[in-house]
Motif scaffolding. Structure first.
Motif, PDB file in Angstrom:
ATOM      1  N   SER A 270       0.840  -1.198   0.000  1.00  0.00           N
ATOM      2  CA  SER A 270       0.000   0.000   0.000  1.00  0.00           C
ATOM      3  C   SER A 270       0.870   1.242   0.000  1.00  0.00           C
ATOM      4  N   LEU A 271       0.294   2.332  -0.460  1.00  0.00           N
ATOM      5  CA  LEU A 271       0.964   3.623  -0.471  1.00  0.00           C
ATOM      6  C   LEU A 271      -0.021   4.650   0.058  1.00  0.00           C
TER       7      LEU A 271
ATOM      8  N   ASP B 276      -1.769  13.366 -11.836  1.00  0.00           N
ATOM      9  CA  ASP B 276      -1.166  12.686 -12.988  1.00  0.00           C
ATOM     10  C   ASP B 276      -0.160  11.639 -12.515  1.00  0.00           C
ATOM     11  N   ALA B 277       0.643  12.005 -11.518  1.00  0.00           N
ATOM     12  CA  ALA B 277       1.645  11.070 -10.991  1.00  0.00           C
ATOM     13  C   ALA B 277       0.967   9.866 -10.344  1.00  0.00           C
ATOM     14  N   LEU B 278      -0.118  10.104  -9.613  1.00  0.00           N
ATOM     15  CA  LEU B 278      -0.843   9.003  -8.984  1.00  0.00           C
ATOM     16  C   LEU B 278      -1.452   8.073 -10.036  1.00  0.00           C
ATOM     17  N   ALA B 279      -1.986   8.650 -11.088  1.00  0.00           N
ATOM     18  CA  ALA B 279      -2.579   7.836 -12.152  1.00  0.00           C
ATOM     19  C   ALA B 279      -1.516   6.997 -12.850  1.00  0.00           C
ATOM     20  N   ARG B 280      -0.374   7.603 -13.097  1.00  0.00           N
ATOM     21  CA  ARG B 280       0.719   6.865 -13.737  1.00  0.00           C
ATOM     22  C   ARG B 280       1.225   5.757 -12.826  1.00  0.00           C
ATOM     23  N   PHE B 281       1.327   6.056 -11.532  1.00  0.00           N
ATOM     24  CA  PHE B 281       1.777   5.049 -10.572  1.00  0.00           C
ATOM     25  C   PHE B 281       0.802   3.878 -10.536  1.00  0.00           C
ATOM     26  N   HIS B 282      -0.481   4.186 -10.486  1.00  0.00           N
ATOM     27  CA  HIS B 282      -1.494   3.122 -10.427  1.00  0.00           C
ATOM     28  C   HIS B 282      -1.451   2.243 -11.671  1.00  0.00           C
ATOM     29  N   SER B 283      -1.243   2.870 -12.820  1.00  0.00           N
ATOM     30  CA  SER B 283      -1.165   2.107 -14.055  1.00  0.00           C
ATOM     31  C   SER B 283       0.057   1.198 -14.076  1.00  0.00           C
ATOM     32  N   ALA B 284       1.187   1.698 -13.566  1.00  0.00           N
ATOM     33  CA  ALA B 284       2.423   0.924 -13.586  1.00  0.00           C
ATOM     34  C   ALA B 284       2.479  -0.127 -12.489  1.00  0.00           C
TER      35      ALA B 284
ATOM     36  N   ASP C 262       3.009   7.859   3.879  1.00  0.00           N
ATOM     37  CA  ASP C 262       4.280   7.633   3.189  1.00  0.00           C
ATOM     38  C   ASP C 262       4.796   8.903   2.532  1.00  0.00           C
ATOM     39  N   ILE C 263       3.893   9.720   2.023  1.00  0.00           N
ATOM     40  CA  ILE C 263       4.267  10.933   1.311  1.00  0.00           C
ATOM     41  C   ILE C 263       3.096  11.906   1.395  1.00  0.00           C
ATOM     42  N   ALA C 264       3.385  13.200   1.388  1.00  0.00           N
ATOM     43  CA  ALA C 264       2.293  14.176   1.486  1.00  0.00           C
ATOM     44  C   ALA C 264       2.654  15.453   0.735  1.00  0.00           C
TER      45      ALA C 264
ATOM     46  N   VAL D 177      -0.298  -2.230  -5.947  1.00  0.00           N
ATOM     47  CA  VAL D 177      -0.176  -1.364  -4.774  1.00  0.00           C
ATOM     48  C   VAL D 177      -1.510  -0.665  -4.525  1.00  0.00           C
ATOM     49  N   GLU D 178      -2.028  -0.818  -3.333  1.00  0.00           N
ATOM     50  CA  GLU D 178      -3.277  -0.148  -2.959  1.00  0.00           C
ATOM     51  C   GLU D 178      -2.986   1.299  -2.589  1.00  0.00           C
ATOM     52  N   LEU D 179      -3.619   2.230  -3.276  1.00  0.00           N
ATOM     53  CA  LEU D 179      -3.436   3.659  -3.010  1.00  0.00           C
ATOM     54  C   LEU D 179      -4.482   4.149  -2.013  1.00  0.00           C
ATOM     55  N   ALA D 180      -4.033   4.931  -1.029  1.00  0.00           N
ATOM     56  CA  ALA D 180      -4.951   5.575  -0.084  1.00  0.00           C
ATOM     57  C   ALA D 180      -4.601   7.056  -0.046  1.00  0.00           C
ATOM     58  N   LEU D 181      -5.604   7.905  -0.207  1.00  0.00           N
ATOM     59  CA  LEU D 181      -5.398   9.358  -0.239  1.00  0.00           C
ATOM     60  C   LEU D 181      -6.247  10.009   0.835  1.00  0.00           C
ATOM     61  N   GLN D 182      -5.625  10.856   1.646  1.00  0.00           N
ATOM     62  CA  GLN D 182      -6.386  11.574   2.671  1.00  0.00           C
ATOM     63  C   GLN D 182      -5.992  13.042   2.682  1.00  0.00           C
TER      64      GLN D 182
END
Length: 295
Positions: free
Chosen positions: A92-93, A108-116, A142-144, A120-125
């Motif tokens: 997860s990220l 855009d970076a999140l979309a590219r990461f998800h595609s690649a 992990d990153i903000a 990895v499960e993405l969580a955004l808050q």
């Protein structure tokens, strides 16, 4: 003997309780018990003493625990080695973002990461910047993407994506609209509409006011820049916003430069100095995305 049996055995040994172990490995208690019984039959020895109020290891169980942990670690290393060769990531990220901040390059970076890396499960808050920074320090994120005053937070790796000044924003009929610039003292003669404490823009405003001996009275606070702008456009006060935000509100508000505001308002990505593999990948993709956007 199966890896899952060793995983369940280690969970029971560490939790000293079948119920807690079952919750940890996300199966029923009866399932855990049955698999450990099967493992004991195969090994020809009882591993868990179930006679007391807690699940304790027998002598055979104590001997098996070290090897079980080593086997699971070795299996994990094999998977990681294969993933590294194949360019895959799992897990997860957890990503944080300042409230109501729409930043297309990050998306855009999140979309590219998800595609690649679909494994990895993405969580955004969302949250205010102070809270997000604290969560990154604590390992909860992990990153903000955060707003900060003057410089990126100490002790974290960072990438500044916007470096600008704050401005006062007023509707066309406001007395300050007739001038291109004003001092902080002149602005503070009027009601102020601002983001709440803990946000980068508010930190810049408070810091600069303190630097010239002012204690501004904030009449209204809102957690989103759109709300701050809307309140100011209705004549309820002078909005304190970043210069780049004025592109969005130029049809309703006039930007007034603050001549004695000297602190930079920064928008930055922050992450742990030693990021995990997923974080490192996202940082690299974010660098490309923000670079392409020429922010």
């Amino acid at each position: 003997m199966e890896l899952r049996q060793l995983e369940y055995f280690v969970a029971v040994a560490e939790e000293a309780n079948f119920t807690r172990a079952a919750a940890r490995v996300h199966i029923s208690q009866s399932g855990v018990s049955a698999q450990i019984r099967a493992l004991e039959r195969e090994l020809g020895a009882e591993l868990i003493d179930r006679s007391g109020g807690t699940a304790t290891l027998t002598t055979a169980g104590q001997a098996a625990l070290t090897q079980a942990r080593a086997t699971l670690a070795a299996a994990g290393s094999v998977r990681q080695s294969v993933d590294d060769v194949a360019g895959l990531l799992r897990g997860s990220l957890r990503v944080g973002m300042v409230t109501a901040c729409t930043v297309p390059p990050l998306f855009d970076a999140l979309a590219r990461f998800h595609s690649a890396h679909p494994g990895v499960e993405l969580a955004l808050q969302e949250g205010n910047s102070d809270r997000l920074v604290a969560d990154v320090r604590a390992g909860e994120l992990d990153i903000a993407l955060v707003g900060v005053a003057a410089q990126a937070p100490d002790g974290l790796a960072s990438m500044v994506v916007i470096d600008e000044r704050i401005v006062a924003a007023v509707p066309p009929q406001h007395p300050l609209a007739a001038q291109d610039e004003a001092t902080l003292a002149q602005v503070c003669e009027h009601p102020i509409v601002a983001l709440p404490p803990g946000t980068g823009i508010r930190a810049v405003f408070d810091r600069d006011c303190a630097g010239v001996g002012l204690s501004p009275s904030i009449t209204l606070q809102a957690s989103a820049p759109d709300a701050v702008a809307d309140l100011a456009a209705r004549g309820l006060g002078v909005a304190i916003l970043s210069a780049s935000m004025m592109d969005t509100y130029a049809d309703r508000l006039t930007a007034v430069e603050l001549t004695d505001s000297t602190t930079a308002a920064l928008l930055a990505l922050v992450w742990a100095p030693q990021p995990n593999a997923a974080s490192a990948k996202l940082v690299s993709m974010a660098e490309d995305a923000f670079g392409a956007a020429a922010l």
